[in-house]
Design a protein around this motif. Sequence first.
Motif, PDB file in Angstrom:
ATOM      1  N   LEU A 188       0.844  -1.190   0.000  1.00  0.00           N
ATOM      2  CA  LEU A 188       0.000   0.000   0.000  1.00  0.00           C
ATOM      3  C   LEU A 188       0.880   1.239   0.000  1.00  0.00           C
ATOM      4  O   LEU A 188       2.019   1.200   0.493  1.00  0.00           O
ATOM      5  CB  LEU A 188      -0.902   0.017   1.239  1.00  0.00           C
ATOM      6  CG  LEU A 188      -1.966  -1.081   1.299  1.00  0.00           C
ATOM      7  CD1 LEU A 188      -1.399  -2.347   1.911  1.00  0.00           C
ATOM      8  CD2 LEU A 188      -3.139  -0.617   2.099  1.00  0.00           C
ATOM      9  N   GLY A 189       0.340   2.322  -0.535  1.00  0.00           N
ATOM     10  CA  GLY A 189       1.095   3.565  -0.551  1.00  0.00           C
ATOM     11  C   GLY A 189       0.180   4.762  -0.612  1.00  0.00           C
ATOM     12  O   GLY A 189      -1.022   4.641  -0.848  1.00  0.00           O
ATOM     13  N   SER A 190       0.774   5.917  -0.417  1.00  0.00           N
ATOM     14  CA  SER A 190       0.033   7.168  -0.523  1.00  0.00           C
ATOM     15  C   SER A 190      -0.233   7.444  -1.997  1.00  0.00           C
ATOM     16  O   SER A 190       0.676   7.298  -2.820  1.00  0.00           O
ATOM     17  CB  SER A 190       0.842   8.323   0.072  1.00  0.00           C
ATOM     18  OG  SER A 190       1.064   8.085   1.439  1.00  0.00           O
ATOM     19  N   PRO A 191      -1.442   7.843  -2.345  1.00  0.00           N
ATOM     20  CA  PRO A 191      -1.769   8.095  -3.747  1.00  0.00           C
ATOM     21  C   PRO A 191      -0.790   9.073  -4.398  1.00  0.00           C
ATOM     22  O   PRO A 191      -0.548  10.164  -3.888  1.00  0.00           O
ATOM     23  CB  PRO A 191      -3.179   8.689  -3.690  1.00  0.00           C
ATOM     24  CG  PRO A 191      -3.759   8.145  -2.424  1.00  0.00           C
ATOM     25  CD  PRO A 191      -2.591   8.074  -1.469  1.00  0.00           C
ATOM     26  N   GLY A 192      -0.177   8.625  -5.487  1.00  0.00           N
ATOM     27  CA  GLY A 192       0.723   9.469  -6.252  1.00  0.00           C
ATOM     28  C   GLY A 192       2.095   9.701  -5.665  1.00  0.00           C
ATOM     29  O   GLY A 192       2.919  10.360  -6.284  1.00  0.00           O
ATOM     30  N   ALA A 193       2.380   9.185  -4.480  1.00  0.00           N
ATOM     31  CA  ALA A 193       3.658   9.479  -3.826  1.00  0.00           C
ATOM     32  C   ALA A 193       4.819   8.695  -4.434  1.00  0.00           C
ATOM     33  O   ALA A 193       5.901   9.227  -4.623  1.00  0.00           O
ATOM     34  CB  ALA A 193       3.573   9.200  -2.334  1.00  0.00           C
ATOM     35  N   GLY A 194       4.626   7.405  -4.709  1.00  0.00           N
ATOM     36  CA  GLY A 194       5.696   6.605  -5.293  1.00  0.00           C
ATOM     37  C   GLY A 194       6.884   6.383  -4.389  1.00  0.00           C
ATOM     38  O   GLY A 194       7.953   6.013  -4.850  1.00  0.00           O
ATOM     39  N   GLU A 195       6.737   6.614  -3.129  1.00  0.00           N
ATOM     40  CA  GLU A 195       7.852   6.433  -2.192  1.00  0.00           C
ATOM     41  C   GLU A 195       7.627   5.218  -1.313  1.00  0.00           C
ATOM     42  O   GLU A 195       7.017   4.262  -1.733  1.00  0.00           O
ATOM     43  CB  GLU A 195       8.038   7.701  -1.359  1.00  0.00           C
ATOM     44  CG  GLU A 195       8.794   8.786  -2.081  1.00  0.00           C
ATOM     45  CD  GLU A 195      10.227   8.406  -2.451  1.00  0.00           C
ATOM     46  OE1 GLU A 195      10.935   7.791  -1.628  1.00  0.00           O
ATOM     47  OE2 GLU A 195      10.632   8.730  -3.569  1.00  0.00           O
ATOM     48  N   THR A 196       8.082   5.292  -0.094  1.00  0.00           N
ATOM     49  CA  THR A 196       8.040   4.179   0.836  1.00  0.00           C
ATOM     50  C   THR A 196       6.651   3.566   0.912  1.00  0.00           C
ATOM     51  O   THR A 196       5.659   4.258   1.025  1.00  0.00           O
ATOM     52  CB  THR A 196       8.478   4.640   2.241  1.00  0.00           C
ATOM     53  OG1 THR A 196       9.752   5.271   2.126  1.00  0.00           O
ATOM     54  CG2 THR A 196       8.567   3.476   3.196  1.00  0.00           C
ATOM     55  N   GLN A 197       6.617   2.239   0.852  1.00  0.00           N
ATOM     56  CA  GLN A 197       5.354   1.518   0.890  1.00  0.00           C
ATOM     57  C   GLN A 197       5.177   0.801   2.220  1.00  0.00           C
ATOM     58  O   GLN A 197       6.141   0.532   2.927  1.00  0.00           O
ATOM     59  CB  GLN A 197       5.307   0.478  -0.239  1.00  0.00           C
ATOM     60  CG  GLN A 197       5.370   1.083  -1.615  1.00  0.00           C
ATOM     61  CD  GLN A 197       5.416   0.026  -2.694  1.00  0.00           C
ATOM     62  OE1 GLN A 197       5.241  -1.158  -2.442  1.00  0.00           O
ATOM     63  NE2 GLN A 197       5.643   0.455  -3.919  1.00  0.00           N
ATOM     64  N   LEU A 198       3.936   0.488   2.510  1.00  0.00           N
ATOM     65  CA  LEU A 198       3.587  -0.354   3.643  1.00  0.00           C
ATOM     66  C   LEU A 198       3.314  -1.742   3.081  1.00  0.00           C
ATOM     67  O   LEU A 198       2.508  -1.898   2.178  1.00  0.00           O
ATOM     68  CB  LEU A 198       2.342   0.189   4.344  1.00  0.00           C
ATOM     69  CG  LEU A 198       1.780  -0.676   5.469  1.00  0.00           C
ATOM     70  CD1 LEU A 198       2.758  -0.748   6.634  1.00  0.00           C
ATOM     71  CD2 LEU A 198       0.447  -0.118   5.930  1.00  0.00           C
ATOM     72  N   GLU A 199       4.024  -2.746   3.589  1.00  0.00           N
ATOM     73  CA  GLU A 199       3.799  -4.126   3.169  1.00  0.00           C
ATOM     74  C   GLU A 199       3.058  -4.852   4.286  1.00  0.00           C
ATOM     75  O   GLU A 199       3.556  -4.936   5.408  1.00  0.00           O
ATOM     76  CB  GLU A 199       5.115  -4.846   2.897  1.00  0.00           C
ATOM     77  CG  GLU A 199       4.928  -6.303   2.541  1.00  0.00           C
ATOM     78  CD  GLU A 199       6.236  -7.076   2.476  1.00  0.00           C
ATOM     79  OE1 GLU A 199       6.253  -8.119   1.820  1.00  0.00           O
ATOM     80  OE2 GLU A 199       7.231  -6.637   3.097  1.00  0.00           O
ATOM     81  N   LEU A 200       1.874  -5.353   3.985  1.00  0.00           N
ATOM     82  CA  LEU A 200       1.133  -6.161   4.944  1.00  0.00           C
ATOM     83  C   LEU A 200       1.478  -7.621   4.681  1.00  0.00           C
ATOM     84  O   LEU A 200       1.483  -8.063   3.532  1.00  0.00           O
ATOM     85  CB  LEU A 200      -0.369  -5.928   4.790  1.00  0.00           C
ATOM     86  CG  LEU A 200      -0.830  -4.478   4.926  1.00  0.00           C
ATOM     87  CD1 LEU A 200      -2.343  -4.383   4.730  1.00  0.00           C
ATOM     88  CD2 LEU A 200      -0.423  -3.884   6.264  1.00  0.00           C
ATOM     89  N   VAL A 201       1.785  -8.359   5.761  1.00  0.00           N
ATOM     90  CA  VAL A 201       2.228  -9.749   5.647  1.00  0.00           C
ATOM     91  C   VAL A 201       1.294 -10.615   6.475  1.00  0.00           C
ATOM     92  O   VAL A 201       1.212 -10.450   7.694  1.00  0.00           O
ATOM     93  CB  VAL A 201       3.677  -9.915   6.163  1.00  0.00           C
ATOM     94  CG1 VAL A 201       4.153 -11.344   5.994  1.00  0.00           C
ATOM     95  CG2 VAL A 201       4.624  -8.926   5.492  1.00  0.00           C
ATOM     96  N   GLN A 202       0.594 -11.546   5.830  1.00  0.00           N
ATOM     97  CA  GLN A 202      -0.295 -12.477   6.531  1.00  0.00           C
ATOM     98  C   GLN A 202       0.167 -13.900   6.260  1.00  0.00           C
ATOM     99  O   GLN A 202       0.469 -14.249   5.131  1.00  0.00           O
ATOM    100  CB  GLN A 202      -1.731 -12.326   6.029  1.00  0.00           C
ATOM    101  CG  GLN A 202      -2.703 -13.314   6.671  1.00  0.00           C
ATOM    102  CD  GLN A 202      -4.072 -13.248   6.015  1.00  0.00           C
ATOM    103  OE1 GLN A 202      -4.632 -12.194   5.851  1.00  0.00           O
ATOM    104  NE2 GLN A 202      -4.591 -14.402   5.652  1.00  0.00           N
ATOM    105  N   GLY A 203       0.233 -14.712   7.318  1.00  0.00           N
ATOM    106  CA  GLY A 203       0.486 -16.133   7.127  1.00  0.00           C
ATOM    107  C   GLY A 203       1.764 -16.675   7.716  1.00  0.00           C
ATOM    108  O   GLY A 203       2.003 -17.870   7.648  1.00  0.00           O
ATOM    109  N   TYR A 204       2.621 -15.819   8.277  1.00  0.00           N
ATOM    110  CA  TYR A 204       3.796 -16.337   8.962  1.00  0.00           C
ATOM    111  C   TYR A 204       3.339 -17.117  10.189  1.00  0.00           C
ATOM    112  O   TYR A 204       2.332 -16.791  10.808  1.00  0.00           O
ATOM    113  CB  TYR A 204       4.722 -15.203   9.420  1.00  0.00           C
ATOM    114  CG  TYR A 204       5.798 -14.855   8.433  1.00  0.00           C
ATOM    115  CD1 TYR A 204       5.536 -13.986   7.387  1.00  0.00           C
ATOM    116  CD2 TYR A 204       7.074 -15.382   8.547  1.00  0.00           C
ATOM    117  CE1 TYR A 204       6.512 -13.650   6.479  1.00  0.00           C
ATOM    118  CE2 TYR A 204       8.056 -15.046   7.635  1.00  0.00           C
ATOM    119  CZ  TYR A 204       7.775 -14.184   6.611  1.00  0.00           C
ATOM    120  OH  TYR A 204       8.752 -13.852   5.712  1.00  0.00           O
ATOM    121  N   THR A 205       4.083 -18.109  10.562  1.00  0.00           N
ATOM    122  CA  THR A 205       3.753 -18.846  11.777  1.00  0.00           C
ATOM    123  C   THR A 205       4.460 -18.204  12.961  1.00  0.00           C
ATOM    124  O   THR A 205       5.407 -17.456  12.801  1.00  0.00           O
ATOM    125  CB  THR A 205       4.181 -20.321  11.662  1.00  0.00           C
ATOM    126  OG1 THR A 205       5.593 -20.357  11.409  1.00  0.00           O
ATOM    127  CG2 THR A 205       3.449 -21.016  10.546  1.00  0.00           C
TER     128      THR A 205
END
Length: 128
Positions: A47-64
């Motif tokens: 996910l990211g800020s609209p139009g920013a093109g910079e640092t993203q947020l990565e959501l991670v589901q499923g690790y034990t």
Amino acid sequence: MAVRKIEHVGVMVTDMERSIAFYRDVLGLETLGTLDHGNGTIKLAFLGSPGAGETQLELVQGYTGRLAEEGKVHHIAFTVDDLDAEIARIAKLDVTFIDPDITVLPNGARYRFFYGPDGEWLELFQPA
């Protein structure tokens, strides 16, 4: 050194759809992409800020395993132009790698994790 920017910050989540909706509705982030990692048990969303093109947020589901409250942030990733060269460079600095080898995502992006001085997970990331 060839680090260009902070690529993304990975946050562990238990329900991907709920988390995407939260970050969209509360913070106004937009979903830039999703993918299954490895054998399909781990799901990723960027996910990211609209139009920013910079640092993203990565959501991670499923690790034990369970993380302590302060451990919800899984890692910080840094974009590099040449992953192989950067791995060779930091290997000479007595860095301890977490993964035995480079991981290649289905979209062609490549990465490798290593430990920071306090055991934090850091990632060198080369986009596809």
